[in-house]
Design an enzyme around this catalytic site. Sequence first.
Site, PDB file in Angstrom:
ATOM      1  N   LYS A   1      23.013 -36.739  -0.636  1.00 12.61           N
ATOM      2  CA  LYS A   1      23.756 -37.119  -1.831  1.00 12.61           C
ATOM      3  C   LYS A   1      25.089 -36.389  -1.790  1.00 12.61           C
ATOM      4  O   LYS A   1      25.121 -35.161  -1.672  1.00 12.61           O
ATOM      5  CB  LYS A   1      22.931 -36.699  -3.063  1.00 12.61           C
TER       6      LYS A   1
ATOM      7  N   GLU B   1      13.535 -48.518  -3.209  1.00 13.96           N
ATOM      8  CA  GLU B   1      13.241 -48.420  -4.649  1.00 13.96           C
ATOM      9  C   GLU B   1      12.028 -49.249  -5.076  1.00 13.96           C
ATOM     10  O   GLU B   1      11.828 -50.367  -4.598  1.00 13.96           O
ATOM     11  CB  GLU B   1      14.450 -48.921  -5.447  1.00 13.96           C
TER      12      GLU B   1
ATOM     13  N   ASP C   1      15.554 -40.033 -17.283  1.00 14.32           N
ATOM     14  CA  ASP C   1      16.118 -41.297 -16.790  1.00 14.32           C
ATOM     15  C   ASP C   1      15.142 -41.964 -15.823  1.00 14.32           C
ATOM     16  O   ASP C   1      15.540 -42.474 -14.775  1.00 14.32           O
ATOM     17  CB  ASP C   1      17.481 -41.059 -16.133  1.00 14.32           C
TER      18      ASP C   1
END
Length: 474
Positions: free
Chosen positions: A46, A103, A142
């Site tokens: 990231k 995902e 989240d």
Amino acid sequence: MTPLNEDAGRKRSPADFFFGKVIGEGSFSTVYLAKDVHTSREFAIKVLEKAHIIREKKTEYVMREKEVLRILGSSCSYFVHLYSTFQDRERLYFVLTYAKNGELLKHINHHKKFNFECTRYYAAELVLALEYLRSKGIVHRDLKPENILFDENFHLLVTDFGSAKIERSEEAGDDAEKSLQRRRSFVGTAQFVSPEMLKDSTSSYPSDLWALGCIVFQMAAGEMPFTGPTDYLIFAKVENLDYVFPDGFDERVKDFVEKLLVLEPNRRLGALDAVPYTSLREHQIFAGLDWDDLGPPPKLSDASYIIEEPGGAVPDHMEPGLDSEKVSKLVLTDMIPALKKSEPGRKITDLSPEEIEKRLLLQATNAYNDFVGGHLILKQGLLDKRKGLFPRRRMFLLTLGPHLYYVDPVTMTLKGEIPWSEDLKTEARNFKTFFVHTPKRKYYLEDPEGYAPEWCKAIEQVKEHYFPPGQKLA
Ligand code: ADE
């Protein structure tokens, strides 16, 4: 932090990784698939632009994400693990577990919806993940199918702690806890946001239970419970608990979801458990499940849509590190067919002068270009070159000319060249090991990726191009 390898004491830098394709993008970060130069192990890195973080006043969120990932450590398998962090002048880097199967959202969408077995299995993995978060005093805030990934064995990995809250920190004590209780601006995603967040900007553990209800609904129904053309209309539905179960929705799952999608946070199933989350574990959808060993995941009906890129998605023609050129190169590589996988039957030397010219232009941005004397790179990749006891990892560059250069990818110095002659021969011993025989020396090479036969084939094609068979001089 679990070390990357035995020399983990050394601080990593971007030059320790090859950066491949972009696998995730957020408002403040880009996630790259990357490969460790030394071990070939894949990671998700990231990358956060410091200037952007500072400009948008998100420093606190970045620090919190790092702290949360540190607290989570590596003892629970349902979270991405933070292996290391480092920075350069412009960017911050988080080296994370690479979730090979992407995902949860992608899989729900592909299958339209999950059957009961899959829904309850992944709901159970999420319950275990939430139990662990709770035990560590963390609220994710989240949770949604984009932030839940599948590892190579189709187990869940929760990621993205950029919105997380440390409710109770063992090290920080109660004072820090109070300072974190203040109201915050909106965090999360409209479709998964809890009613308490909308009502008075508060959130705690039950907010993640609300999100769990939304995710389980979505797995079983194939759609989200609260949707609408604008965030404002979605919020109105959330506040009014305005959602409907589609026809045929499993009754057991319906009961579970109804007990989680409750406006009052403390009345959600599990919210007041003395031992979180026993009441979730005891729900009928989990009947017969062994919580100490959930076993292997049930098969999602077909996995043929999961496209595995041969040799991984970090191309070999990349140099370590990440710079502004890398971004444009990634785009170019996707656009120019000549750089894509070769067509079957086509030799790597079958190139028109125009193609050579075009590829030479592109090659100008390849950091290894400086080592090849203006020759076109036909194949490039990391190989372990064995001399004596110890293998040394080198970037091998097979070029027109012909040449076969090798470069130390860490110090970025040219180490040598395997001399060409019509007597050069290759010998593949297995998928990993091959030899290049020259009249004076035998080079012992290993491809950690297992493409030794491809290397031999490429070298033989170059040899044939420059030394056509039957033309050997007496
Ligand atoms: N997308 C965002 N983060 C990821 C990760 N850790 N693995 C795979 N895909 C990702």
